[in-house]
Design a protein around this motif. Structure first.
Motif, PDB file in Angstrom:
ATOM      1  N   ASN A  77       0.862  -1.185   0.000  1.00 30.42           N
ATOM      2  CA  ASN A  77       0.000   0.000   0.000  1.00 30.42           C
ATOM      3  C   ASN A  77       0.897   1.234   0.000  1.00 30.42           C
ATOM      4  O   ASN A  77       1.938   1.257   0.647  1.00 30.42           O
ATOM      5  N   THR A  78       0.522   2.255  -0.747  1.00 29.76           N
ATOM      6  CA  THR A  78       1.385   3.419  -0.939  1.00 29.76           C
ATOM      7  C   THR A  78       0.728   4.707  -0.477  1.00 29.76           C
ATOM      8  O   THR A  78      -0.429   4.968  -0.788  1.00 29.76           O
ATOM      9  N   LYS A  79       1.494   5.518   0.270  1.00 28.25           N
ATOM     10  CA  LYS A  79       1.093   6.869   0.665  1.00 28.25           C
ATOM     11  C   LYS A  79       1.916   7.838  -0.171  1.00 28.25           C
ATOM     12  O   LYS A  79       3.105   7.634  -0.387  1.00 28.25           O
ATOM     13  N   THR A  80       1.270   8.900  -0.621  1.00 28.07           N
ATOM     14  CA  THR A  80       1.925   9.885  -1.468  1.00 28.07           C
ATOM     15  C   THR A  80       1.939  11.234  -0.760  1.00 28.07           C
ATOM     16  O   THR A  80       0.897  11.714  -0.332  1.00 28.07           O
ATOM     17  N   PHE A  81       3.131  11.834  -0.645  1.00 28.20           N
ATOM     18  CA  PHE A  81       3.287  13.134  -0.010  1.00 28.20           C
ATOM     19  C   PHE A  81       4.028  14.077  -0.967  1.00 28.20           C
ATOM     20  O   PHE A  81       4.978  13.663  -1.624  1.00 28.20           O
ATOM     21  N   ALA A  82       3.599  15.334  -1.019  1.00 25.50           N
ATOM     22  CA  ALA A  82       4.323  16.325  -1.811  1.00 25.50           C
ATOM     23  C   ALA A  82       5.748  16.422  -1.283  1.00 25.50           C
ATOM     24  O   ALA A  82       5.973  16.497  -0.074  1.00 25.50           O
ATOM     25  N   ALA A  83       6.719  16.395  -2.195  1.00 27.43           N
ATOM     26  CA  ALA A  83       8.128  16.401  -1.810  1.00 27.43           C
ATOM     27  C   ALA A  83       8.464  17.598  -0.927  1.00 27.43           C
ATOM     28  O   ALA A  83       9.222  17.477   0.045  1.00 27.43           O
ATOM     29  N   SER A  84       7.886  18.750  -1.222  1.00 27.04           N
ATOM     30  CA  SER A  84       8.199  19.951  -0.454  1.00 27.04           C
ATOM     31  C   SER A  84       7.778  19.831   1.013  1.00 27.04           C
ATOM     32  O   SER A  84       8.397  20.433   1.886  1.00 27.04           O
ATOM     33  N   TYR A  85       6.750  19.054   1.308  1.00 21.19           N
ATOM     34  CA  TYR A  85       6.317  18.857   2.690  1.00 21.19           C
ATOM     35  C   TYR A  85       7.157  17.818   3.415  1.00 21.19           C
ATOM     36  O   TYR A  85       7.062  17.685   4.631  1.00 21.19           O
ATOM     37  N   MET A  86       7.958  17.084   2.673  1.00 21.11           N
ATOM     38  CA  MET A  86       8.793  16.033   3.265  1.00 21.11           C
ATOM     39  C   MET A  86      10.250  16.461   3.355  1.00 21.11           C
ATOM     40  O   MET A  86      11.132  15.641   3.522  1.00 21.11           O
ATOM     41  N   ASN A  87      10.519  17.760   3.227  1.00 24.02           N
ATOM     42  CA  ASN A  87      11.873  18.310   3.314  1.00 24.02           C
ATOM     43  C   ASN A  87      12.784  17.782   2.208  1.00 24.02           C
ATOM     44  O   ASN A  87      13.975  17.594   2.412  1.00 24.02           O
ATOM     45  N   VAL A  88      12.201  17.549   1.033  1.00 21.86           N
ATOM     46  CA  VAL A  88      12.963  17.063  -0.113  1.00 21.86           C
ATOM     47  C   VAL A  88      12.772  18.050  -1.251  1.00 21.86           C
ATOM     48  O   VAL A  88      11.648  18.360  -1.632  1.00 21.86           O
ATOM     49  N   SER A  89      13.874  18.544  -1.793  1.00 18.12           N
ATOM     50  CA  SER A  89      13.784  19.414  -2.963  1.00 18.12           C
ATOM     51  C   SER A  89      13.417  18.560  -4.163  1.00 18.12           C
ATOM     52  O   SER A  89      14.017  17.509  -4.390  1.00 18.12           O
ATOM     53  N   PRO A  90      12.432  18.981  -4.946  1.00 21.59           N
ATOM     54  CA  PRO A  90      12.047  18.182  -6.104  1.00 21.59           C
ATOM     55  C   PRO A  90      12.977  18.331  -7.301  1.00 21.59           C
ATOM     56  O   PRO A  90      12.806  17.661  -8.300  1.00 21.59           O
ATOM     57  N   TYR A  91      13.977  19.192  -7.200  1.00 24.76           N
ATOM     58  CA  TYR A  91      14.828  19.482  -8.356  1.00 24.76           C
ATOM     59  C   TYR A  91      16.121  18.698  -8.287  1.00 24.76           C
ATOM     60  O   TYR A  91      16.762  18.622  -7.246  1.00 24.76           O
ATOM     61  N   SER A  92      16.518  18.134  -9.422  1.00 23.78           N
ATOM     62  CA  SER A  92      17.792  17.432  -9.469  1.00 23.78           C
ATOM     63  C   SER A  92      18.907  18.454  -9.630  1.00 23.78           C
ATOM     64  O   SER A  92      18.681  19.591 -10.034  1.00 23.78           O
ATOM     65  N   GLU A  93      20.113  18.021  -9.313  1.00 24.07           N
ATOM     66  CA  GLU A  93      21.261  18.921  -9.395  1.00 24.07           C
ATOM     67  C   GLU A  93      21.506  19.382 -10.813  1.00 24.07           C
ATOM     68  O   GLU A  93      21.860  20.506 -11.062  1.00 24.07           O
ATOM     69  N   GLU A  94      21.342  18.491 -11.765  1.00 22.12           N
ATOM     70  CA  GLU A  94      21.512  18.856 -13.165  1.00 22.12           C
ATOM     71  C   GLU A  94      20.716  17.898 -14.025  1.00 22.12           C
ATOM     72  O   GLU A  94      20.485  16.767 -13.659  1.00 22.12           O
ATOM     73  N   ALA A  95      20.274  18.388 -15.149  1.00 23.88           N
ATOM     74  CA  ALA A  95      19.566  17.534 -16.090  1.00 23.88           C
ATOM     75  C   ALA A  95      20.574  16.579 -16.717  1.00 23.88           C
ATOM     76  O   ALA A  95      21.698  16.973 -17.003  1.00 23.88           O
ATOM     77  N   PRO A  96      20.202  15.304 -16.952  1.00 19.51           N
ATOM     78  CA  PRO A  96      21.172  14.321 -17.436  1.00 19.51           C
ATOM     79  C   PRO A  96      21.847  14.682 -18.746  1.00 19.51           C
ATOM     80  O   PRO A  96      23.014  14.436 -18.909  1.00 19.51           O
ATOM     81  N   GLU A  97      21.150  15.313 -19.693  1.00 24.70           N
ATOM     82  CA  GLU A  97      21.751  15.527 -21.005  1.00 24.70           C
ATOM     83  C   GLU A  97      22.331  16.922 -21.192  1.00 24.70           C
ATOM     84  O   GLU A  97      23.263  17.100 -21.941  1.00 24.70           O
ATOM     85  N   THR A  98      21.797  17.934 -20.526  1.00 22.61           N
ATOM     86  CA  THR A  98      22.225  19.295 -20.810  1.00 22.61           C
ATOM     87  C   THR A  98      23.172  19.869 -19.772  1.00 22.61           C
ATOM     88  O   THR A  98      23.864  20.830 -20.042  1.00 22.61           O
ATOM     89  N   GLY A  99      23.153  19.289 -18.560  1.00 24.02           N
ATOM     90  CA  GLY A  99      23.967  19.852 -17.499  1.00 24.02           C
ATOM     91  C   GLY A  99      23.332  21.068 -16.864  1.00 24.02           C
ATOM     92  O   GLY A  99      23.897  21.679 -15.986  1.00 24.02           O
TER      93      GLY A  99
END
Length: 110
Positions: A77-99
């Protein structure tokens, strides 16, 4: 923040788990799985996204909500939480192809 492939690093996984545990303590008890009654939850390593359309009259805009999942380790069973409410930035450090910095979460109307 996730790495360039969207995987959470241990600090982010720990931050999300700590927030989940904080909410459980505030409630005064563990969050029980409503399917099987288990109280042990796991955090998968990826940041996921809910993607959809926001409609306002004739205007339609695309949106993306970055989410962190918590999965019951007994029945899945899965619970879904908005990343921002879980102290997680939703943005990756860099995009894989463009940097370049990832634009995840942006609404560009396309």
């Amino acid at each position: 923040m996730p790495d360039k492939f969207g995987y959470l690093l241990p600090p982010e996984m720990n931050a999300a788990a700590a927030q989940f545990e904080k909410w459980e303590k505030e409630r005064g008890h563990d969050l029980e799985c409503e399917v099987c009654g288990n109280i042990v939850w796991e955090v998968p390593r990826t940041v996921n996204a809910i993607i959809g359309d926001a409609v306002d009259g004739p205007a339609v805009a695309k949106f993306r909500l970055s989410v962190v999942l918590f999965v019951c380790n007994k029945c899945g069973n899965t619970k879904t939480f908005a990343a921002s409410y879980m102290n997680v930035s939703p943005y990756s450090e860099e995009a894989p192809e463009t940097g370049e910095t990832s634009g995840e979460g942006d609404t560009d109307g396309s």
